[in-house]
Design a protein around this motif. Structure first.
Motif, PDB file in Angstrom:
ATOM      1  N   PRO A 139       0.826  -1.212   0.000  1.00  0.00           N
ATOM      2  CA  PRO A 139       0.000   0.000   0.000  1.00  0.00           C
ATOM      3  C   PRO A 139       0.856   1.255   0.000  1.00  0.00           C
ATOM      4  CG  PRO A 139      -0.028  -1.048   2.164  1.00  0.00           C
ATOM      5  CD  PRO A 139       0.700  -1.978   1.253  1.00  0.00           C
ATOM      6  N   ARG A 140       0.524   2.197  -0.876  1.00  0.00           N
ATOM      7  CA  ARG A 140       1.330   3.412  -1.001  1.00  0.00           C
ATOM      8  C   ARG A 140       1.312   4.230   0.290  1.00  0.00           C
ATOM      9  NH1 ARG A 140       0.812   8.703  -2.530  1.00  0.00           N
ATOM     10  NH2 ARG A 140      -1.456   8.513  -2.651  1.00  0.00           N
ATOM     11  N   ALA A 141       0.195   4.206   0.987  1.00  0.00           N
ATOM     12  CA  ALA A 141       0.069   5.045   2.191  1.00  0.00           C
ATOM     13  C   ALA A 141       1.053   4.649   3.288  1.00  0.00           C
ATOM     14  CB  ALA A 141      -1.367   4.972   2.726  1.00  0.00           C
ATOM     15  N   THR A 142       1.385   3.356   3.379  1.00  0.00           N
ATOM     16  CA  THR A 142       2.265   2.888   4.454  1.00  0.00           C
ATOM     17  C   THR A 142       3.653   2.494   3.966  1.00  0.00           C
ATOM     18  OG1 THR A 142       1.376   0.632   4.206  1.00  0.00           O
ATOM     19  CG2 THR A 142       0.304   2.083   5.815  1.00  0.00           C
ATOM     20  N   THR A 143       3.890   2.571   2.663  1.00  0.00           N
ATOM     21  CA  THR A 143       5.210   2.200   2.133  1.00  0.00           C
ATOM     22  C   THR A 143       6.224   3.296   2.444  1.00  0.00           C
ATOM     23  OG1 THR A 143       4.230   0.906   0.333  1.00  0.00           O
ATOM     24  CG2 THR A 143       6.502   1.647   0.039  1.00  0.00           C
ATOM     25  N   ARG A 144       7.360   2.885   3.013  1.00  0.00           N
ATOM     26  CA  ARG A 144       8.394   3.852   3.371  1.00  0.00           C
ATOM     27  C   ARG A 144       9.301   4.166   2.192  1.00  0.00           C
ATOM     28  NH1 ARG A 144      11.944   1.916   6.566  1.00  0.00           N
ATOM     29  NH2 ARG A 144      11.370  -0.281   6.269  1.00  0.00           N
ATOM     30  N   GLY A 145       9.567   3.155   1.336  1.00  0.00           N
ATOM     31  CA  GLY A 145      10.402   3.379   0.163  1.00  0.00           C
ATOM     32  C   GLY A 145      11.845   2.965   0.341  1.00  0.00           C
ATOM     33  N   HIS A 146      12.105   1.974   1.209  1.00  0.00           N
ATOM     34  CA  HIS A 146      13.459   1.464   1.392  1.00  0.00           C
ATOM     35  C   HIS A 146      13.773   0.498   0.245  1.00  0.00           C
ATOM     36  CE1 HIS A 146      16.581  -0.669   4.209  1.00  0.00           C
ATOM     37  NE2 HIS A 146      17.112  -0.207   3.089  1.00  0.00           N
ATOM     38  N   LEU A 147      14.704   0.879  -0.615  1.00  0.00           N
ATOM     39  CA  LEU A 147      15.024   0.121  -1.821  1.00  0.00           C
ATOM     40  C   LEU A 147      16.345  -0.617  -1.669  1.00  0.00           C
ATOM     41  CD1 LEU A 147      14.368  -0.479  -4.880  1.00  0.00           C
ATOM     42  CD2 LEU A 147      15.764   1.557  -5.393  1.00  0.00           C
TER      43      LEU A 147
END
Length: 597
Positions: A355-363
């Motif tokens: 979910p985009r709302a809870t995704t932090r974006g650690h790649l």
């Protein structure tokens, strides 16, 4: 952490459109399955055909009674009834024919619609690699020319078979009821008809396959020669005459193929017409020979010859369906070839929510390797990187070093052949493509704008966006002031591929379109390459603001745009040869320092 996908099956190469299509054997059962969802309407059509054929079979018997009884006996009442019956049969069969045509055409169009949408949907699921290997005109030709060429077969084959078969059987039974001896004489037409039909069908199939390939080549020439980019190239290279010559040659070859296709059926029809014209003469001769003389009434003879003449149309129609169906197998082969293409990058069977709302974006990249189909060299070789959420990563290197390929892997335009890529610990291959697209936004160096208004181009990224959201995104991309000065503002048409605007303006509209989605991870692949220095600085300031709390991957040749990145990777031949910050890399006096010099 062990990779969740240690191995991957080998890719399946796209089938050859020229060689394998010709050899591909299309199952008639598969074609029949296209109609399984319409069994009810088709059953109704067949019932109408049977009733219509049965009614039509009564006309010769009514004619016989008119000639043998009503007229010789001057029975006016009987004559009125018989003539009225003939008119009633014609009226009812005509009305049933209208209903049958409406129902069968509707079913056929629904099948065509489903086939078109299935092909389009399946091609939408293909990876970018498929479209880089396939000519655009070829894809368009399959959807338009090939499916369009199948239309007459799809819309009329089933009903034509049922109608002609029922009519043929009904007529044959009526002929046998009138005179079984004369019916045997009429059967001499069948062997030559079947032989000629099979011969023509084989010829038509080969010609159809060649014609569709030529149409595909013609589409490619049109796409390459009449697109905005193609016209600009031909004018600047002086290649207009060569393109016209190429188009003319292809069109001339189509003339020859169309003539061959038509003539392949005409000489068969001419031969059969001669045979059928000779049959009545043989019937009259048989009726007058001593063994049969006097055994047939004039009414029976007239009715029989009328039936025999009526048999020509459904019998030839039935044989013609065989020719059309056989020749159309080449078209079905080309369509089924696309429908059977494996999906290289697909949604997982059991997707993991992202979910985009809870995704932090650690790649993270974990020993990622990737090779393009048909290439022995790895475009990305053993790359490992860690980009914490909210930080920025810059990829630099010479042209062709693999930077853009790494960016395409983040957006899952390709899947790695080795290793894995994760966002917040979730393998990208375990995420729905739509969920990933909501999290990862890409602005590439190749800008593509749709031939519609600026407003609709922006809403392509977020169909439900409000006007305020459009303006906010445009301001962030430093393009709002320019749009507001246009006479039509956000309703201005951008033109084909956006050529109404300069390269920098197109790029800023594309940036606004991506920012409208507010992705957690932003990939900027030479996103400011088309901007002048002043505009680039303004857009870069907007990026700096928008990057707060967002994971950003920037690919750039101008090192001035990446010097503030949290980490910088130098890529060479798909490998990371140096990493660090701007200051540490300059101090190391290695490849990065050489690029900065």
């Amino acid at each position: 952490m062990e990779p969740q996908h240690p191995t991957r099956p080998p890719r399946t190469r796209e089938l050859s459109a020229a060689d394998k299509t010709r050899a591909k054997d299309v199952s008639l059962a598969r074609i029949g399955r296209l109609f399984t969802a319409h069994r009810g309407p088709l059953a109704a059509v067949v019932a109408i055909i049977v009733v219509s054929s049965a009614l039509g079979g009564a006309s010769p018997f009514l004619l016989r009674e008119v000639i043998d009884k009503a007229l010789p006996e001057r029975d006016t009442t009987l004559l009125f009834w018989l003539v009225g019956g003939m008119v009633a049969v014609a009226a009812v069969t005509s009305a049933l024919g209208v209903v049958q045509t409406w129902m069968s055409t509707k079913v056929g169009q629904q099948v065509m619609h489903r086939l078109r949408t299935d092909v389009f949907t399946h091609l939408q699921r293909q990876s970018v690699g498929f479209f880089t290997r396939t000519r655009t005109g070829e894809v368009q030709s399959r959807i338009t020319n090939d499916i369009g060429g199948m239309q007459s077969v799809v819309t009329s084959t089933a009903t034509s078979v049922a109608s002609n078969l029922t009519t043929t059987i009904t007529t044959a039974v009526a002929m046998a009821a009138l005179s079984w001896r004369l019916s045997l004489v009429s059967l001499v037409v069948l062997p030559p008809a079947i032989y000629l039909t099979r011969k023509v069908a084989g010829m038509r199939r080969e010609i159809t396959a060649a014609r569709q390939r030529e149409l595909a080549d013609l589409n490619v020439t049109i796409e390459e020669g009449l697109s905005v980019s193609g016209v600009r190239l031909s004018k600047t290279m002086g290649a207009g005459a060569a393109l016209v010559e190429r188009f003319t040659a292809s069109s001339n070859r189509l003339i020859d193929l169309e003539l061959r296709s038509e003539l392949a059926g005409r000489w068969r029809m001419a031969s059969m017409s001669i045979i059928f014209a000779a049959i009545p003469a043989v019937i009259y001769l048989s009726a007058g020979l001593p063994p049969t003389a006097g055994s047939l009434s004039i009414g029976t003879l007239v009715a029989f010859t009328a039936l025999q003449s009526a048999l020509f149309r459904p019998l030839m129609g039935l044989l013609g369906v065989g020719v059309s169906l056989t020749s159309s197998l080449a078209l079905f082969a080309r369509i089924f070839e696309y429908l059977d293409l494996p999906v290289e990058v697909d949604d997982p069977a059991h997707p993991v929510p992202l979910p985009r709302a809870t995704t932090r974006g650690h790649l993270r990249f974990e020993d990622v390797t990737f090779s393009y189909p048909g290439s022995d060299a790895a475009a990305v070789a053993g790359v490992s990187l860690d980009v914490p959420a909210g930080t920025s990563l810059a990829l630099v290197g010479e042209t062709g070093s693999g930077k853009s390929t790494i960016a395409s892997l983040v957006a899952r335009l390709h899947d790695p052949t080795g290793g894995r890529i994760t966002i917040d610990g979730i393998d990208l291959r375990d995420v729905r493509l739509t969920d990933l697209a909501a999290v990862v936004g890409v602005v590439s160096q190749e800008t593509y704008l749709l031939h519609t208004t600026i407003r609709e181009n922006l809403r392509y990224a977020k169909p439900g966006a409000t006007d305020d959201e459009l303006v906010e995104a445009a301001k962030a991309a430093q393009i709002h002031d320019l749009i507001s000065r246009l006479p039509d503002g956000y309703d201005t048409m951008v033109g084909s591929r956006g050529y109404r605007f300069s390269g920098g303006e197109q790029q800023r509209i594309a940036i606004a379109r991506t920012l409208l989605r507010d992705p957690r991870i932003l990939v900027l692949d030479e996103a400011t390459s088309a901007l002048d220095t002043e505009t680039e600085r303004a857009v870069q300031r907007a990026f700096d603001t928008l990057a707060e709390g967002r994971t950003t991957i920037t690919i750039a040749h101008r090192l001035s745009t990446v010097r503030d990145a949290d980490q910088i990777l130098v890529i060479d031949q798909g490998r990371v040869i140096e990493r660090g910050t701007h200051a540490t890399l300059l101090e190391a006096a290695g490849p990065y320092a050489a690029l900065a010099a």
